[in-house]
Motif scaffolding. Structure first.
Motif, PDB file in Angstrom:
ATOM      1  N   UNK A  46       0.833  -1.211   0.000  1.00 35.13           N
ATOM      2  CA  UNK A  46       0.000   0.000   0.000  1.00 35.13           C
ATOM      3  C   UNK A  46       0.866   1.260   0.000  1.00 35.13           C
ATOM      4  N   UNK A  47       1.923   1.268   0.794  1.00 33.77           N
ATOM      5  CA  UNK A  47       2.831   2.428   0.805  1.00 33.77           C
ATOM      6  C   UNK A  47       3.438   2.665  -0.565  1.00 33.77           C
ATOM      7  N   UNK A  48       3.716   1.563  -1.279  1.00 35.67           N
ATOM      8  CA  UNK A  48       4.326   1.675  -2.607  1.00 35.67           C
ATOM      9  C   UNK A  48       3.300   2.012  -3.688  1.00 35.67           C
ATOM     10  N   UNK A  49       2.030   2.179  -3.283  1.00 35.42           N
ATOM     11  CA  UNK A  49       0.981   2.477  -4.260  1.00 35.42           C
ATOM     12  C   UNK A  49       0.553   1.256  -5.041  1.00 35.42           C
ATOM     13  N   UNK A  50       0.872   0.048  -4.489  1.00 33.54           N
ATOM     14  CA  UNK A  50       0.538  -1.197  -5.199  1.00 33.54           C
ATOM     15  C   UNK A  50      -0.645  -1.913  -4.564  1.00 33.54           C
ATOM     16  N   UNK A  51      -1.307  -1.243  -3.610  1.00 32.12           N
ATOM     17  CA  UNK A  51      -2.444  -1.862  -2.930  1.00 32.12           C
ATOM     18  C   UNK A  51      -3.646  -1.948  -3.853  1.00 32.12           C
ATOM     19  N   UNK A  52      -4.500  -2.915  -3.590  1.00 28.13           N
ATOM     20  CA  UNK A  52      -5.720  -3.042  -4.383  1.00 28.13           C
ATOM     21  C   UNK A  52      -6.657  -4.057  -3.771  1.00 28.13           C
ATOM     22  N   UNK A  53      -7.842  -4.163  -4.356  1.00 27.51           N
ATOM     23  CA  UNK A  53      -8.815  -5.115  -3.847  1.00 27.51           C
ATOM     24  C   UNK A  53      -8.324  -6.539  -4.080  1.00 27.51           C
ATOM     25  N   UNK A  54      -8.836  -7.458  -3.255  1.00 32.93           N
ATOM     26  CA  UNK A  54      -8.495  -8.879  -3.386  1.00 32.93           C
ATOM     27  C   UNK A  54      -9.697  -9.592  -3.995  1.00 32.93           C
ATOM     28  N   UNK A 108      -5.818  -4.421  -8.455  1.00 34.31           N
ATOM     29  CA  UNK A 108      -6.538  -5.547  -7.863  1.00 34.31           C
ATOM     30  C   UNK A 108      -5.742  -6.846  -8.010  1.00 34.31           C
ATOM     31  N   UNK A 109      -5.880  -7.725  -7.031  1.00 33.37           N
ATOM     32  CA  UNK A 109      -5.199  -9.025  -7.098  1.00 33.37           C
ATOM     33  C   UNK A 109      -6.259 -10.074  -7.418  1.00 33.37           C
ATOM     34  N   UNK A 110      -6.232 -10.662  -8.619  1.00 37.54           N
ATOM     35  CA  UNK A 110      -7.270 -11.640  -8.980  1.00 37.54           C
ATOM     36  C   UNK A 110      -7.261 -12.851  -8.037  1.00 37.54           C
ATOM     37  N   UNK A 111      -8.433 -13.453  -7.879  1.00 45.24           N
ATOM     38  CA  UNK A 111      -8.574 -14.610  -6.987  1.00 45.24           C
ATOM     39  C   UNK A 111      -7.626 -15.748  -7.326  1.00 45.24           C
ATOM     40  N   UNK A 112      -7.431 -16.022  -8.636  1.00 47.69           N
ATOM     41  CA  UNK A 112      -6.588 -17.169  -9.001  1.00 47.69           C
ATOM     42  C   UNK A 112      -5.132 -16.945  -8.590  1.00 47.69           C
TER      43      UNK A 112
END
Length: 302
Positions: A178-186, A251-255
């Motif tokens: 998140x600090x790196x701006x790479x956060x997203x929904x799961x 976002x991080x895809x479920x798979x």
């Protein structure tokens, strides 16, 4: 009051120990390592329960341990670290000539089947449907005291959601991306995200250790250890990004989660349950952090 805390050196255990000592209580931690203010699990089994008015079990291998690959050996550790320690404590309580007046087990909301629509309170019926719900069933069963002991010892089971705090739990692993701006929904992001601030979980445990006005019941009292706010993973992600002033566009895809973590473990993050702390609120407990904004601001905002 003297309180015995199994797993007291972990993330929640440290917070609980601090809170109880601030309230003037004496805390003995049961740990794998000996030390001041501690006894070991083998000492508990060989010497029996030390004199105490309350006992809590928080021990267990970290489900989200990023250093452990999801395999049979890890699953075995998840079960044995929780069930064996719980059984050791409940047996020591049952064998004690003066058992404590309160016995608290902290398990989890994995017993409730993930759903976008169903809402669960402490009264909701459930049956095991996957590995983690089976774990909760066996874990809670291991805590059950024999009938004669249950007449004098109040049994409480607290089922927390994701525990949020500054120095451990889910936040510790989330903060860097998140600090790196790479956060997203799961996964879809629409899944419910039951959560609780670590201070509130410690508060519910301490609240449960207080002597009850009425006589103990033969079956454990269940309390849902979740904040009263019902949030989705999307809402959590956006609020954390807003407080950190960072974008949340990855976002991080479920798979991907299933591949990285193993599908039986990833389900905790990619699916969720709407859990309501009905009985927790009825018990008179007041949340310090009832909503995401207050909780996340305390954790990362200063």
């Amino acid at each position: 009051m003297r309180v015995l805390v199994g797993g007291g050196s972990g993330f929640v255990g440290r917070e609980l120990t601090r809170l109880l000592r601030d309230k003037g209580h004496e805390v003995t931690v049961i740990s794998r390592q000996p030390g001041p203010g501690k006894i070991t699990w083998s000492e508990l089994e060989s010497n029996g329960l030390p004199p105490c008015e309350g006992a809590v079990n928080l021990a267990g291998e970290n489900l989200m341990n990023p250093l452990r690959w999801w395999n049979e050996s890890y699953k075995k550790d998840l079960f044995s670290s929780r069930i064996d320690t719980t059984k050791a404590l409940s047996q020591a309580i049952a064998a004690s000539p003066s058992p404590p007046h309160s016995w608290v087990l902290v398990s989890g909301v994995a017993c409730y089947k993930p759903s976008l629509t169903a809402q669960y309170t402490e009264d909701s019926e459930w049956t095991p449907f996957d590995l983690l719900s089976k774990l909760v069933r066996e874990w809670e069963a291991a805590a059950q005291l024999p009938e004669d002991t249950a007449k004098s010892t109040r049994q409480v089971v607290i089922r927390p959601g994701a525990v949020l705090g500054r120095d451990g739990g889910a936040m510790k692993q989330m903060m860097l991306p998140f600090w790196l701006g790479l956060g997203g929904t799961l996964g879809s992001g629409r899944q419910p995200f039951p959560w609780i601030h670590v201070s509130d979980l410690a508060g519910i445990i301490a609240h449960s250790l207080e002597p009850a006005a009425d006589a103990p019941r033969p079956s454990p009292q269940v309390l849902n250890g979740v904040a009263p706010a019902l949030n989705t993973n999307y809402e959590f992600t956006k609020e954390l990004g807003r407080i950190l002033r960072r974008p949340t566009i990855f976002p991080v895809p479920g798979f991907v989660m299933n591949t990285l973590m193993g599908s039986e473990r990833a389900v905790v993050l990619t699916q969720g349950q709407k859990v309501i702390p009905k009985r927790t609120l009825e018990s008179g407990f007041q949340f310090k952090y009832p909503d995401l904004t207050s909780a996340l601001t305390q954790i990362v905002g200063s």
